[in-house]
Design a protein around this motif. Sequence first.
Motif, PDB file in Angstrom:
ATOM      1  N   SER A  34      -4.869  -1.403  -1.179  1.00 33.19           N
ATOM      2  CA  SER A  34      -6.024  -1.257  -0.289  1.00 33.19           C
ATOM      3  C   SER A  34      -5.557  -0.656   1.030  1.00 33.19           C
ATOM      4  N   LYS A  35      -6.424   0.141   1.601  1.00 38.11           N
ATOM      5  CA  LYS A  35      -6.150   0.795   2.881  1.00 38.11           C
ATOM      6  C   LYS A  35      -7.374   0.657   3.772  1.00 38.11           C
ATOM      7  N   SER A  36      -7.134   0.494   5.044  1.00 38.98           N
ATOM      8  CA  SER A  36      -8.219   0.462   6.022  1.00 38.98           C
ATOM      9  C   SER A  36      -8.054   1.633   6.971  1.00 38.98           C
ATOM     10  N   ASP A  37      -9.149   2.311   7.250  1.00 44.55           N
ATOM     11  CA  ASP A  37      -9.144   3.449   8.165  1.00 44.55           C
ATOM     12  C   ASP A  37     -10.199   3.232   9.233  1.00 44.55           C
ATOM     13  N   ASN A  43     -15.449   1.421  10.635  1.00 45.25           N
ATOM     14  CA  ASN A  43     -14.197   1.221   9.911  1.00 45.25           C
ATOM     15  C   ASN A  43     -14.448   1.384   8.414  1.00 45.25           C
ATOM     16  N   TYR A  44     -13.445   1.880   7.704  1.00 45.95           N
ATOM     17  CA  TYR A  44     -13.547   2.089   6.274  1.00 45.95           C
ATOM     18  C   TYR A  44     -12.458   1.297   5.568  1.00 45.95           C
ATOM     19  N   SER A  45     -12.782   0.843   4.378  1.00 44.51           N
ATOM     20  CA  SER A  45     -11.807   0.151   3.553  1.00 44.51           C
ATOM     21  C   SER A  45     -11.833   0.792   2.171  1.00 44.51           C
ATOM     22  N   ARG A  46     -10.649   1.203   1.695  1.00 42.22           N
ATOM     23  CA  ARG A  46     -10.534   1.805   0.367  1.00 42.22           C
ATOM     24  C   ARG A  46      -9.651   0.919  -0.494  1.00 42.22           C
ATOM     25  N   ASN A  47     -10.056   0.760  -1.747  1.00 41.99           N
ATOM     26  CA  ASN A  47      -9.290  -0.025  -2.706  1.00 41.99           C
ATOM     27  C   ASN A  47      -8.965   0.834  -3.911  1.00 41.99           C
TER      28      ASN A  47
END
Length: 98
Positions: A34-37, A43-47
């Motif tokens: 997971s990454k947070s941008d 804010n964005y969170s990608r999994n």
Amino acid sequence: MNSVDFLLTNKDITYEIRTDIKRLGRPIPDLIISKSDVGKSRNYSRNFNSSVYDRFKWLCGCPKRNKLFCFICLVMGGNRSAWTQEGCVGKGRHKATA
């Protein structure tokens, strides 16, 4: 035999073993990445989504390292890059995608 760890630790693989590894197919485990941008407005969170394996047929995963690798590069002994040595966890470019 077709695990990323096996391919990373065994550099002198015979042609017969490479053929067997190719026949077995690439390892495509579910990974916990997971990454947070931070964007301009939110804010964005990608999994990690395992459908990425369908889009990029050269991609494989390592559950022990929790990273993605280039299966073709590992099997064929490709150049030394993040895709063949450390693995990748975020968005990255690979010559196979160009």
